[in-house]
Write a protein that holds these residues in place. Structure first.
Motif, PDB file in Angstrom:
ATOM      1  N   SER A 141     -44.640   1.017  -5.299  1.00 22.37           N
ATOM      2  CA  SER A 141     -42.865   1.107  -6.070  1.00 22.37           C
ATOM      3  C   SER A 141     -42.840  -0.558  -6.893  1.00 22.37           C
ATOM      4  O   SER A 141     -41.806  -0.671  -6.807  1.00 22.37           O
TER       5      SER A 141
ATOM      6  N   ARG B  77     -49.233   8.126   6.012  1.00 19.46           N
ATOM      7  CA  ARG B  77     -47.875   7.778   6.550  1.00 19.46           C
ATOM      8  C   ARG B  77     -47.654   8.656   7.029  1.00 19.46           C
ATOM      9  O   ARG B  77     -48.142  10.389   6.500  1.00 19.46           O
TER      10      ARG B  77
ATOM     11  N   LEU C 231     -42.402   6.653  -5.660  1.00 22.11           N
ATOM     12  CA  LEU C 231     -42.581   8.983  -4.379  1.00 22.11           C
ATOM     13  C   LEU C 231     -42.927   8.929  -4.994  1.00 22.11           C
ATOM     14  O   LEU C 231     -44.930   9.157  -4.103  1.00 22.11           O
TER      15      LEU C 231
ATOM     16  N   ASP D   8     -40.040  -2.168   9.584  1.00 24.50           N
ATOM     17  CA  ASP D   8     -40.785  -0.492   9.052  1.00 24.50           C
ATOM     18  C   ASP D   8     -39.956  -0.276   8.384  1.00 24.50           C
ATOM     19  O   ASP D   8     -39.504   0.709   7.425  1.00 24.50           O
ATOM     20  N   SER D   9     -38.449  -1.187   7.221  1.00 29.33           N
ATOM     21  CA  SER D   9     -37.320  -0.427   7.557  1.00 29.33           C
ATOM     22  C   SER D   9     -37.929  -1.441   5.936  1.00 29.33           C
ATOM     23  O   SER D   9     -37.856  -0.305   4.553  1.00 29.33           O
ATOM     24  N   LEU D  10     -38.734  -1.741   5.702  1.00 31.85           N
ATOM     25  CA  LEU D  10     -38.833  -2.597   3.832  1.00 31.85           C
ATOM     26  C   LEU D  10     -40.003  -1.482   3.941  1.00 31.85           C
ATOM     27  O   LEU D  10     -40.271  -0.716   2.729  1.00 31.85           O
ATOM     28  N   LEU D  11     -40.925  -0.775   5.088  1.00 26.85           N
ATOM     29  CA  LEU D  11     -41.857  -0.084   4.917  1.00 26.85           C
ATOM     30  C   LEU D  11     -41.642   1.472   4.072  1.00 26.85           C
ATOM     31  O   LEU D  11     -42.138   1.751   3.193  1.00 26.85           O
ATOM     32  N   SER D  12     -40.661   2.034   4.363  1.00 29.24           N
ATOM     33  CA  SER D  12     -39.559   3.087   4.291  1.00 29.24           C
ATOM     34  C   SER D  12     -39.430   2.798   3.038  1.00 29.24           C
ATOM     35  O   SER D  12     -38.640   3.948   2.004  1.00 29.24           O
ATOM     36  N   GLN D  13     -39.369   1.697   2.103  1.00 28.96           N
ATOM     37  CA  GLN D  13     -39.560   1.713   0.735  1.00 28.96           C
ATOM     38  C   GLN D  13     -40.236   1.419   0.008  1.00 28.96           C
ATOM     39  O   GLN D  13     -39.903   1.406  -0.875  1.00 28.96           O
ATOM     40  N   GLN D  14     -40.830   1.940   0.782  1.00 28.89           N
ATOM     41  CA  GLN D  14     -42.634   2.376   0.022  1.00 28.89           C
ATOM     42  C   GLN D  14     -42.861   0.418  -0.574  1.00 28.89           C
ATOM     43  O   GLN D  14     -43.505   0.232  -2.016  1.00 28.89           O
TER      44      GLN D  14
ATOM     45  N   ASN E  82     -37.959  -3.710  13.180  1.00 34.75           N
ATOM     46  CA  ASN E  82     -37.136  -2.664  12.620  1.00 34.75           C
ATOM     47  C   ASN E  82     -37.443  -3.608  11.171  1.00 34.75           C
ATOM     48  O   ASN E  82     -37.334  -2.385  10.237  1.00 34.75           O
TER      49      ASN E  82
ATOM     50  N   SER F 117     -37.046   6.268   3.187  1.00 35.52           N
ATOM     51  CA  SER F 117     -35.631   5.572   2.846  1.00 35.52           C
ATOM     52  C   SER F 117     -36.048   6.077   1.481  1.00 35.52           C
ATOM     53  O   SER F 117     -35.077   5.878   0.263  1.00 35.52           O
TER      54      SER F 117
END
Lengths: 355, 355
Positions: B75, A17, B70, B126-132, B123, A65
DNA sequence: CGATAACATGTTATCGATAACATAATAGCA
DNA sequence: TGCTATTATGTTATCGATAACATGTTATCG
């Protein structure tokens, strides 16, 4: 049943990432500056901003996030606890929830529960909390222990909770269709059609909705100076089968019934079918009205008059409410619990008015 | 419609979350030891374990899965992208997904999409990925640009994806009802009932499902040595209204039709109603069979024969599949893409067999 | 012209956990 | 007895971001 296809392998690409550090390094600034660019509204010079933005774009950087949630101690995520996704209702409600959540910048973390025991509920809430959800929406019928749990443990939940379709209760914020109002609309409509011997097929009395609808029926009749004895009401369990059965019972104890308000459409459609089978003409001999406005009602023969719940709006309102609560808490304001009601509307079709 | 209630204030309690540090301190051990106790299977002496567990219990400690995600870079959360929660299908499918996810220890992060444009899709992913999220499930009809997006960008998504109800495609893992098989079942059944002049009301040809069902109808007839010309098929749009309209059209161009396979139950119920209106006897003059087995079909008059999709199983299978993929990847194994099909079943009711 | 405000950027600590490594104590065995 | 394995526990670095604080640079104004 299992068809192997192509060997196209989706593999490594295990490029790690892209993190804020990588971007900072590449742009020759500190991570803090990158953070500032990403979050707008902070002092960053035009030049730096552009440079950073270019790097972000080029490297395809997306902030985690997860990390943000951890450091900010809030996640912009709402927990949603559902029970019985199998019923039709929640689906439309979910739609409203999903739309509004999206609009307001929240994600939804879903948990389906299968059994109502206190331990279970607490586990689920804990697991949502451990994801730092900012608030919790509860979409489940009010039955069994769920209610006793409320009195004891609700206050221990450290984030706002909103209950959908739940009986209003002190100290609890809820959003629900006004079932009583709907029942009044339905019953009044039957009266307006000139009927006066009006029966009711109720849902299971363990459900608050069923209780409210029955109360609406009774109250309306009594307000009109008519009687609404217990023997003019039979209890079903919402299912088509139970509707058929309940109608059979009702018509026996109340043979001169000329109108019936049925607790939901699923049962009401069975009533139509059963009436047809028995040669009872609808609406001439018997006016029938349901509740819920399921899609099929419009295309039944005869089409079914009913009460339409605005489930989409219900979901929207719930999300709006909880977001308000979250914001209030953020600003350390007091939050008063409240109950909001969504008005249903009357849909008149053939089953109550001769074409 | 907003009713203020009680002033019962749900406030501060702003006691901070109990962290692993607090527990460690209270138990007089290091955080690492606490972590070991929480995660079992590591060297911890009986005494320490008990002591820590007691403290955990007493303080009500719950590990933050956020922090865990994290640090572990995973996750135990699945992203679910839905489109059209308004249709009936996804609801039952979601049920299967929710159950199985729960069983396997995953949470669900939901995203509803409203429009199909590439930017939008990216988008959301991406937003899902940013939540791992560890994997992504896609539940959306295959229309518009969604397909072109696949070819280009799918390989860029760094976690496994499984597509539900999507046309099998190389390099894509999908789980779908075998619509073709269902259509064959339906059409064969009509043949078995002694019909030979069999029409079809299809769904919109932009939908893969509709295409497959139509293909099943055509193939079966041709295999039986019968004809299946284009003029024996009319296209609807899945809605009740369109079913009514399509039937009107079909019966005109194909007046001696004695059986009809309708693309979904919603349209099929309209066909029953319309047939009744025109005085066509079902099933004597016309046998009707639908697809989907919506609840109302069983209680229509006459009740509707249909093909039942096992949507619950569809959802379960999807989750099982993606979890397998996630585990495989974890162990750095190769993953072959595959298409799994769920067999539907035939439900015989009055609309095809005289009672 | 010097002081103060506004702007621009960097440093360090922190969120709550786990991974990787280090160390200490006991046990088993030649 | 001494050496290795096993068990038990602690230390430090890390995940990817933001908060809080610090510092330097321009404007602005009396």
């Amino acid at each position: 049943m299992l068809q192997e296809q192509a060997l196209a392998v989706t593999l490594p690409d295990h490029k790690k990432r892209v993190t804020i550090k990588d971007v900072a390094l590449a742009a020759g600034v500190s991570t803090q500056t990158v953070s500032r660019v990403m979050n707008k509204f902070s002092y960053v010079s035009e030049g730096t901003r552009k440079r950073v933005e270019a790097v972000v774009e080029e490297m395809g950087y997306r902030p985690s996030s997860l990390a943000r949630s951890l450091s900010q101690q809030r996640s912009y995520t709402l927990g949603v606890i559902t029970f019985g996704l199998k019923y039709i209702g929640p689906s439309q409600t979910l739609n409203g929830i999903a739309d509004t959540a999206d609009e307001l910048g929240y994600m939804l973390l879903m948990k389906e529960i299968d059994k109502f025991n206190t331990a279970n509920i607490e586990n689920i809430i804990d697991s949502l909390l451990s994801q730092q959800v900012d608030g919790i929406l509860w979409i489940a019928p009010e039955i069994g222990e769920s209610h006793s749990w409320l009195d004891n443990s609700l206050s221990k939940v450290p984030v706002p909770m909103v209950f959908l379709a739940m009986k209003p209760r002190d100290g609890v914020t809820s959003v629900a269709t006004d079932n009583f109002e709907g029942a009044v609309l339905a019953t009044k409509h039957l009266l307006d059609c000139g009927r006066s011997k009006i029966g009711h097929i109720a849902g299971p009395m363990t459900w608050w909705e069923a209780e409210e609808r029955k109360r609406g029926w009774r109250t309306t009749l009594e307000d009109a100076g008519l009687e609404a004895p217990e023997c003019h009401c039979v209890e079903g369990n919402w299912s088509s089968a139970s509707g058929e059965h309940a109608f059979g019972q009702l018509i026996e104890t109340f043979p001169d019934m000329d109108g019936v308000f049925v607790g939901n459409d699923q049962m009401a459609l069975s009533v139509l079918r059963e009436a047809h089978r028995r040669g009872i003409q609808v609406p001439e001999q018997l006016a029938v009205i349901g509740f819920d406005n399921i899609p099929e009602s419009a295309f039944f023969y005869p089409s079914l008059s009913t009460i339409s719940q605005n489930l989409q709006l219900l979901g929207e309102t719930a999300v709006e409410t909880i977001v308000e609560m979250i914001q209030a808490r953020q600003e350390n304001q007091f939050i008063e619990t409240q109950s909001r009601f969504i008005s249903p509307s009357l849909v008149i079709r053939e089953s109550t008015s001769p074409t």
